[in-house]
Write a protein that holds these residues in place. Structure first.
Motif, PDB file in Angstrom:
ATOM      1  N   MET A 163      48.094  43.319  45.290  1.00  0.00           N
ATOM      2  CA  MET A 163      49.539  43.157  45.447  1.00  0.00           C
ATOM      3  C   MET A 163      49.942  43.740  46.800  1.00  0.00           C
ATOM      4  O   MET A 163      49.865  44.962  47.010  1.00  0.00           O
ATOM      5  CB  MET A 163      50.262  43.856  44.300  1.00  0.00           C
ATOM      6  CG  MET A 163      49.886  43.287  42.933  1.00  0.00           C
ATOM      7  SD  MET A 163      50.519  44.243  41.519  1.00  0.00           S
ATOM      8  CE  MET A 163      52.287  43.960  41.694  1.00  0.00           C
ATOM      9  N   PRO A 164      50.336  42.896  47.756  1.00  0.00           N
ATOM     10  CA  PRO A 164      50.613  43.369  49.116  1.00  0.00           C
ATOM     11  C   PRO A 164      51.626  44.502  49.188  1.00  0.00           C
ATOM     12  O   PRO A 164      51.518  45.393  50.028  1.00  0.00           O
ATOM     13  CB  PRO A 164      51.128  42.108  49.821  1.00  0.00           C
ATOM     14  CG  PRO A 164      50.598  40.968  49.015  1.00  0.00           C
ATOM     15  CD  PRO A 164      50.551  41.453  47.616  1.00  0.00           C
ATOM     16  N   GLU A 165      52.625  44.493  48.300  1.00  0.00           N
ATOM     17  CA  GLU A 165      53.661  45.529  48.369  1.00  0.00           C
ATOM     18  C   GLU A 165      53.103  46.919  48.077  1.00  0.00           C
ATOM     19  O   GLU A 165      53.624  47.930  48.584  1.00  0.00           O
ATOM     20  CB  GLU A 165      54.812  45.207  47.409  1.00  0.00           C
ATOM     21  CG  GLU A 165      54.440  45.178  45.932  1.00  0.00           C
ATOM     22  CD  GLU A 165      53.968  43.820  45.447  1.00  0.00           C
ATOM     23  OE1 GLU A 165      54.009  43.581  44.230  1.00  0.00           O
ATOM     24  OE2 GLU A 165      53.557  43.001  46.302  1.00  0.00           O
ATOM     25  N   LEU A 166      52.037  46.990  47.270  1.00  0.00           N
ATOM     26  CA  LEU A 166      51.420  48.286  46.977  1.00  0.00           C
ATOM     27  C   LEU A 166      50.627  48.802  48.175  1.00  0.00           C
ATOM     28  O   LEU A 166      50.554  50.014  48.406  1.00  0.00           O
ATOM     29  CB  LEU A 166      50.524  48.173  45.741  1.00  0.00           C
ATOM     30  CG  LEU A 166      51.250  47.831  44.438  1.00  0.00           C
ATOM     31  CD1 LEU A 166      50.268  47.717  43.279  1.00  0.00           C
ATOM     32  CD2 LEU A 166      52.324  48.872  44.123  1.00  0.00           C
ATOM     33  N   TYR A 167      50.018  47.898  48.933  1.00  0.00           N
ATOM     34  CA  TYR A 167      49.350  48.314  50.175  1.00  0.00           C
ATOM     35  C   TYR A 167      50.384  48.813  51.189  1.00  0.00           C
ATOM     36  O   TYR A 167      50.163  49.804  51.876  1.00  0.00           O
ATOM     37  CB  TYR A 167      48.559  47.146  50.767  1.00  0.00           C
ATOM     38  CG  TYR A 167      47.163  47.007  50.214  1.00  0.00           C
ATOM     39  CD1 TYR A 167      46.080  47.562  50.875  1.00  0.00           C
ATOM     40  CD2 TYR A 167      46.937  46.330  49.017  1.00  0.00           C
ATOM     41  CE1 TYR A 167      44.796  47.438  50.374  1.00  0.00           C
ATOM     42  CE2 TYR A 167      45.656  46.202  48.506  1.00  0.00           C
ATOM     43  CZ  TYR A 167      44.579  46.758  49.182  1.00  0.00           C
ATOM     44  OH  TYR A 167      43.315  46.648  48.678  1.00  0.00           O
ATOM     45  N   ARG A 168      51.503  48.127  51.255  1.00  0.00           N
ATOM     46  CA  ARG A 168      52.532  48.526  52.226  1.00  0.00           C
ATOM     47  C   ARG A 168      53.089  49.912  51.905  1.00  0.00           C
ATOM     48  O   ARG A 168      53.440  50.675  52.807  1.00  0.00           O
ATOM     49  CB  ARG A 168      53.661  47.493  52.244  1.00  0.00           C
ATOM     50  CG  ARG A 168      53.280  46.172  52.919  1.00  0.00           C
ATOM     51  CD  ARG A 168      54.520  45.342  53.208  1.00  0.00           C
ATOM     52  NE  ARG A 168      55.160  44.884  51.990  1.00  0.00           N
ATOM     53  CZ  ARG A 168      54.892  43.730  51.378  1.00  0.00           C
ATOM     54  NH1 ARG A 168      53.964  42.922  51.876  1.00  0.00           N
ATOM     55  NH2 ARG A 168      55.536  43.377  50.283  1.00  0.00           N
ATOM     56  N   ALA A 169      53.158  50.245  50.618  1.00  0.00           N
ATOM     57  CA  ALA A 169      53.762  51.516  50.219  1.00  0.00           C
ATOM     58  C   ALA A 169      52.958  52.720  50.680  1.00  0.00           C
ATOM     59  O   ALA A 169      53.523  53.775  50.977  1.00  0.00           O
ATOM     60  CB  ALA A 169      53.925  51.547  48.693  1.00  0.00           C
TER      61      ALA A 169
ATOM     62  N   THR B 238      50.218  50.588  55.058  1.00  0.00           N
ATOM     63  CA  THR B 238      50.745  49.912  56.254  1.00  0.00           C
ATOM     64  C   THR B 238      51.692  50.819  57.039  1.00  0.00           C
ATOM     65  O   THR B 238      52.670  51.344  56.491  1.00  0.00           O
ATOM     66  CB  THR B 238      51.468  48.617  55.858  1.00  0.00           C
ATOM     67  OG1 THR B 238      50.599  47.819  55.052  1.00  0.00           O
ATOM     68  CG2 THR B 238      51.878  47.828  57.097  1.00  0.00           C
TER      69      THR B 238
ATOM     70  N   ASN C 285      44.489  46.810  56.745  1.00  0.00           N
ATOM     71  CA  ASN C 285      45.826  46.591  56.193  1.00  0.00           C
ATOM     72  C   ASN C 285      46.904  47.379  56.938  1.00  0.00           C
ATOM     73  O   ASN C 285      47.947  47.697  56.370  1.00  0.00           O
ATOM     74  CB  ASN C 285      45.848  46.931  54.702  1.00  0.00           C
ATOM     75  CG  ASN C 285      45.204  45.851  53.851  1.00  0.00           C
ATOM     76  OD1 ASN C 285      45.828  44.859  53.501  1.00  0.00           O
ATOM     77  ND2 ASN C 285      43.924  46.033  53.543  1.00  0.00           N
TER      78      ASN C 285
ATOM     79  N   GLN D 191      46.087  50.685  45.275  1.00  0.00           N
ATOM     80  CA  GLN D 191      47.262  50.149  44.590  1.00  0.00           C
ATOM     81  C   GLN D 191      47.781  51.091  43.517  1.00  0.00           C
ATOM     82  O   GLN D 191      48.997  51.263  43.343  1.00  0.00           O
ATOM     83  CB  GLN D 191      46.925  48.784  43.986  1.00  0.00           C
ATOM     84  CG  GLN D 191      46.627  47.723  45.035  1.00  0.00           C
ATOM     85  CD  GLN D 191      46.174  46.418  44.417  1.00  0.00           C
ATOM     86  OE1 GLN D 191      46.991  45.597  43.998  1.00  0.00           O
ATOM     87  NE2 GLN D 191      44.876  46.207  44.358  1.00  0.00           N
TER      88      GLN D 191
ATOM     89  N   ASN E  23      52.661  47.568  36.571  1.00  0.00           N
ATOM     90  CA  ASN E  23      52.925  46.245  37.140  1.00  0.00           C
ATOM     91  C   ASN E  23      51.653  45.492  37.483  1.00  0.00           C
ATOM     92  O   ASN E  23      51.693  44.288  37.732  1.00  0.00           O
ATOM     93  CB  ASN E  23      53.788  46.382  38.402  1.00  0.00           C
ATOM     94  CG  ASN E  23      55.189  46.877  38.083  1.00  0.00           C
ATOM     95  OD1 ASN E  23      55.678  46.676  36.976  1.00  0.00           O
ATOM     96  ND2 ASN E  23      55.820  47.534  39.046  1.00  0.00           N
TER      97      ASN E  23
END
Length: 635
Positions: A274-280, A283, A307, A495, A568
């Protein structure tokens, strides 16, 4: 005949080209003579042949010139494909038309119009056919002079046909049959080979001498490939696979065969990250990884670099492991991103200096002593590194306002029977205590089982033992373990850590547990070997049961209690488990300090039993540097 064949194969390319040119000098007038003989049903009808003698003189040289212009003599006969056949066809058409035009210009009479047609058709037979014969003869002779391995190709589609054609040109494999799941293809002939169903493999091994199966199903999904491999693991044939379709599209050759990876034998379906979990947590962040040179630590570093981490701090106590990772990441173009640092997780001053210097935002704490028997013999150092070292890193994170701290834990922390598992559970308890008191740093712990390919995994051990001819050593015939791949484990750790609110224990969905002896048997079979046992005394590799090692469990667990909720992410669960009070933690640390000062390993074990609920040692004290309360010495 064999000597002649060997001498022919030994000719240089120019010499073989000269042989074909001389042969065509013979075939061209022969085709013209045959055209007359076919037309008049008389090979020596001089009434028609005599006027055509000028044509017999011109045809060989004109034909050679045409075929040279068409590039026929640049084609390697053993690799001859449709392009060379088209060259012969074009040449035959041009020569037929040229023959008719030459006859008209020379005033040759009588000259039946069927002669050019017959001539063109016979040119196809003589010139094209001779090359096909040589091509077939070459592969037949290669099969005689080179000991090619008879193989079956699994998959009679386009990739399988390409693979068969590619293997025909080599000297290593002889593609004998196709195997395909499609009922419509059963007993069909594809690329000159018969197609069989998977159930016929046992018979084919006996009748055709099949020694290897090559998977040519690049579009198959994970579940389909696993089903195929599980079916093939019942037979003593080595299994290799062609590259995936993206690799083929990117230019990799279809015959670049690879060994089947052990993870393909697991009953696991991976889930896209899930990209949003990497961003949190990754990133744009300054990320620090302790134990960066280990299996999980190094993979977290790779994924963090790819990432978008703004800076990647590699902390490792092993100089060689740090050097190797630094070289790898620099080779991928991340040299300016990474900061390789030597450091011990028990050195609080060093950790504080690192976090302050680089303003670390996310910490992944992967450093640990994890080999069960080793830690069982080194109780004090296991406790110092795994539990107290974790607390030291966590305290440094709080002191430097780190946003997120993630502890990589293990399934061995659940109702442990060994010191390693007990120290990892104690590390969890210490982190939970700090999480309850921290106002700035979010703490999370991620617990999972074995990872394939890690230094502590049985898989590389089995692979080495199979290469050496065995035996494969398994501690117990009933022992089971959970497995996942290193990339998947690292991805889920990242994640899960991003979802931490404070002291969360996350448990990864490890799928079904795997019986280790079954994994060993499958790996033996997929290497093309057989298990040697009472039923097959002539087998290749034996499986020896050596007995459980100190502290080893038959079955691993992931949860201490039943209180678990989903998140999630479908592969990540959140567990709610008992924790220690601040008073209990302070008393524990005080007692541990006193016991370590006098090297009292027995006392440390008893302390772990008091602190870690469910810790029941499976063996007596095995420490090699014993303390005062242990009534034995090690010579």
């Amino acid at each position: 005949m064999l000597n002649f064949g060997a001498q022919f194969l030994a000719l240089s390319r120019n010499q073989k080209r000269l042989v074909m040119l001389l042969a065509d000098l013979l075939f061209l007038p022969l085709a013209l003579w045959s055209a007359y003989a076919l037309r008049f049903a008389n090979p020596f009808d001089w009434q028609y042949l005599t006027p055509a003698l000028p044509l017999f003189a011109v045809v060989p040289f004109a034909g050679i010139a045409v075929f040279m212009k068409l590039g026929l003599y640049r084609a390697v006969v053993r690799f001859m494909g449709t392009r060379a056949i088209w060259s012969v066809l074009y040449g035959a058409v041009i020569m037929s038309l040229g023959l008719y035009a030459a006859a008209m210009l020379m005033g040759i009479h009588p000259f039946p119009r069927s002669i050019p047609i017959n001539f063109g058709l016979l040119l196809l037979v003589y010139v094209g056919g001779s090359r096909l014969v040589v091509r077939h003869y070459y592969h037949h002779m290669v099969g005689r002079f080179a000991d090619r391995t008879p193989v079956a190709i699994y998959g009679a589609g386009g990739a399988g046909v390409q693979l068969a054609l590619a293997l025909e040109q080599g000297v290593e494999y002889s593609p004998v049959v196709f195997i395909d799941d499609s009922p419509q293809l059963r007993h069909a002939n594809v690329a000159g080979r018969k197609v069989f169903g998977p159930d016929a493999l046992g018979t084919l091994i006996k009748t055709k001498g099949i020694e290897q199966v090559l998977l040519a199903v690049p579009n198959a999904g994970v579940a389909e490939r696993r089903r195929i491999l599980q079916r093939l693991s019942d037979y003593p044939v080595k299994v290799q696979t062609i590259p995936s379709m993206p690799d083929i599209i990117s230019g990799r050759s279809v015959d670049a065969l690879m060994d089947v990876q052990p993870e393909e034998l697991l009953n696991r379906e991976s889930v896209p990250p899930m990209p949003e979990l990497y961003r949190a947590s990754i990133t744009g962040k300054v990320v620090m990884v302790t134990g960066a040179g280990g299996s999980i630590g190094s993979e977290i570093c790779r994924q963090a670099a790819r990432n978008g981490a703004s800076r990647l701090i590699l902390v490792e106590v092993s100089e060689y492991a740090l050097y190797r990772l630094e070289r790898e990441l620099s080779g991928e173009g991340f040299g300016e991103l990474i900061v390789p640092l030597l450091g011990n997780v028990c050195d609080g001053d060093r950790l504080n200096a690192i976090m302050a210097q680089f303003k670390v935002q996310t910490v992944y704490h992967a450093a640990a002593y994890k080999h069960v028997p080793i830690v069982e013999h080194n109780i004090q150092e296991g406790l110092r590194n795994n539990a107290l070292g974790t607390r030291t890193v966590a305290l440094a994170a709080i002191a430097n306002d780190v946003e997120r701290f993630v502890l990589i834990s293990t399934d061995k922390a659940v109702r442990p029977t060994n010191v390693m598992g007990a120290t990892k559970r104690l590390a969890e308890l210490l982190v939970q205590d700090l999480a309850a008191r921290s106002e700035t740093t979010r703490f999370g712990m991620v617990r999972f089982g074995n990872v394939l390919g890690s230094s502590g995994s049985v898989v590389p051990v089995f692979q080495k033992q199979i290469r050496e001819g065995g035996p494969i050593t398994v501690t117990h015939e009933d022992i089971t373990r959970y497995f996942m791949t290193i990339p998947e484990a690292a991805s889920l750790v990242i994640q899960a850590g991003a979802m931490a609110q404070g002291g969360d224990v996350f448990v990864l969905d490890m799928g079904k547990s795997v019986k280790i002896v079954d994994l060993a048997r499958r790996m033996i079979h997929l290497a093309g070997l057989t298990v040697r046992d009472a039923d097959t005394p002539d087998g290749d590799v034996t499986i020896d049961f050596t007995g459980l090692r100190p502290g080893e469990k038959l079955f691993e667990e992931l949860l201490i209690g039943e209180n678990v909720t989903g998140t999630n992410h479908p592969k990540i669960m959140r567990a709610s488990e008992q924790s220690l009070t601040a008073v209990q933690v302070e008393a524990l640390l005080h007692t541990a300090e006193k016991l370590m000062a006098v090297r009292d390993s027995e006392g440390l074990r008893e302390l772990l039993q008091e602190a870690v609920d469910g810790f029941v040692p499976s063996s007596p004290n095995m420490d090699w540097v014993v303390g005062k309360s242990v009534g034995r010495t090690i010579q």
